[in-house]
Design an enzyme around this catalytic site. Structure first.
Site, PDB file in Angstrom:
ATOM      1  CB  VAL A   2      55.769  78.014  68.791  1.00 32.20           C
ATOM      2  CG1 VAL A   2      56.717  79.011  68.905  1.00 32.20           C
ATOM      3  CG2 VAL A   2      55.449  77.423  70.161  1.00 32.20           C
ATOM      4  CB  ALA A  59      54.078  78.076  63.004  1.00 29.59           C
ATOM      5  CE  LYS A  60      56.742  70.776  63.391  1.00 29.90           C
ATOM      6  NZ  LYS A  60      57.219  70.423  62.115  1.00 29.90           N
ATOM      7  N   GLY A  61      53.306  73.407  66.289  1.00 27.84           N
ATOM      8  CA  GLY A  61      52.442  73.037  67.169  1.00 27.84           C
ATOM      9  C   GLY A  61      52.201  71.636  67.544  1.00 27.84           C
ATOM     10  CG  ASP A 115      55.360  67.138  62.615  1.00 31.98           C
ATOM     11  OD1 ASP A 115      56.229  67.538  61.740  1.00 31.98           O
ATOM     12  OD2 ASP A 115      55.805  66.572  63.606  1.00 31.98           O
TER      13      ASP A 115
END
Ligand code: NAD
Length: 423
Positions: A67, A112-114, A153
């Site tokens: 995202v 962002a992050k995934g 992460d």
């Protein structure tokens, strides 16, 4: 946007929390309603299936996400999480937090992050590599050194980043160090990246402790999580002379009122796969740890740990959020009323993205800096941000979370105004 908000995102606790925080700050900042509305949703979100051949010959299909919340300040940046609880709204909430964090730290990035919904602890190295490579291939369209730069992460590490870079590089026919950060040193990683989040946390915590008229030396500290963030924080605080009296991880916890020997604890955790069972300490649960009398509490594991159910029993004087979103908005209110000083996630754990930024810059220039240089630049950015947030908190008579969000959101909103509306 009613259909998007109701259907996709607001069913999730973490997204609701992120929106609640944004909406409150937008009101305080008297944000332009159009800009505010745009900031409430991700710019783009990709959902992918990640078919993976398991060791027993079965094909398992994992769900993966990437995202981008906002691209107004530059390419997007944010971690990749492997955990069974990974969902689209959760990843979207974390991407939004990354936007505020990068803006607060004055990094030229959007958030962002995934992640992939999986149980990395129960997968073999081969399965993890295959899943990672397939996930990378699936999100290839939306990542790149000037587009979106992932990092580790929860549940991912340097090895995961090396596989992602290699998969990306194979499609380009050349090595592309700028596509991910948090890589191993030998293949384009940065000195100091592994310790960066914990180190940054300790820099701002020292400032907060001084402000509160305390000293790190002799302070009693309790830490939830003994992974990258928790273990580095524990080691650095222990070296500063703090008494780390309690540590818990996913499998158990340990307590010693005279302080744990963190070097020995790290060796034990490496061998046993958990801090539990460490000699010369009593067992303790997460629930007990959060309510332990101590000077500093560092939640460095999961989100949603300090809630309205337990906030009135938290006995720490200062909380430094190593994890993302460990405190719910209801708990924030209770802690504030009780005078507990909380250093919010977007400030306390920003060291990781700062040194990731340094790694990205070094990778683009093929020129690498010394660790001492990296640590002093990290300290400079962390202390500058703490001072700005502290000044905002005093000026506006708000808590540090509200102040940090006000600084971050204001910068993003100002960039929207400056760039104007396309088309
Ligand atoms: P990690 O996977 O290295 O470690 C997570 C730790 O939490 C492990 O010790 C695990 O056992 C523990 N844990 C998991 N479930 C638990 C539970 N129910 N109770 C107690 N402990 C539990 O992850 P990390 O990289 O250290 O990240 C931890 C948190 O910090 C996450 O919220 C992450 O988003 C945030 N964060 C990490 C970085 C970074 O650079 N790694 C940067 C910013 C924020």
């Amino acid at each position: 946007m009613t259909s998007i908000s109701e259907g996709t995102f607001e069913s999730s606790e973490s997204y609701r929390t992120a929106l609640q925080q944004l909406d409150a700050v937008a009101k305080r900042l008297a944000l332009d309603p159009g800009v505010h509305e745009r900031l409430r949703y991700p710019r783009r979100a990709l959902v992918v299936s990640v078919p993976t051949r398991m060791d027993d010959g079965r094909t398992e299909v994992f769900l993966g996400y990437r995202v981008h919340h906002c691209t107004i300040l530059g390419p997007t940046k944010g971690g990749i999480r492997y955990h069974p609880g990974v969902t689209l709204p959760e990843v979207s909430a974390l991407a939004m937090l990354m936007s505020w964090k990068c803006a607060l730290m004055q990094l030229p990035y959007g958030g962002a992050k995934g992640g992939v919904a999986c149980e990395p602890g129960s997968m073999s190295r081969r399965e993890l590599e295959h899943m990672t490579r397939r996930y990378t291939a699936e999100i290839m369209l939306v990542i790149g050194p000037d587009l979106d730069i992932p990092a580790p992460d929860m549940g991912t590490d340097e090895q995961t980043m090396a596989w992602i870079m290699d998969t990306y590089a194979m499609t380009q026919g050349r090595t592309v160090p700028g596509v991910v950060t948090g890589k191993p040193l030998l293949v384009g990683g940065s000195a100091g990246r592994r310790d960066a989040t914990g180190r940054g946390l300790v820099y701002v915590l020292s400032q907060a402790v001084r402000e509160a008229g305390l000293e790190l030396r002799g302070s009693r500290v309790a830490i939830q999580g003994f992974g990258n963030v928790g273990s580095v924080t524990a080691r650095l605080l222990w070296r500063e002379g703090a008494l780390v009296t309690a540590v818990v991880d996913a499998k158990g916890g340990v307590f010693n009122s005279r302080g744990l020997d963190i070097r020995a604890l790290a060796l034990h955790a490496k061998e046993a796969g958990t801090v539990a069972g460490f000699p010369d300490a009593d067992p303790i649960t997460t629930a007990d740890l959060l309510e332990l009398p101590c000077d500093v509490l560092v939640p460095a594991a999961l989100g949603g740990q300090i809630t309205e159910q337990n906030a009135d029993r938290v006995r720490a004087k200062i909380i430094a959020e190593g994890a993302n979103g460990p405190t719910t908005p209801e708990a924030d209110g209770i802690l504030n009323d009780r005078g507990v000083r909380l250093i919010p996630d977007i400030l306390a754990n920003a060291g990781g993205v700062i040194v990731s930024y340094f790694e990205w810059v070094q990778g683009l220039q093929y020129h690498f800096w010394r660790e001492s240089e990296i640590n002093s630049r990290l300290q400079e950015l962390m202390t500058r941000a703490f001072s700005q947030v502290n000044a905002m908190a005093k000026r506006e008579r708000v808590d540090l979370r509200t102040a940090a969000l006000m600084v971050g959101v204001r910068r993003v909103a100002d960039a929207f105004e400056l760039r104007g509306f396309y088309p």
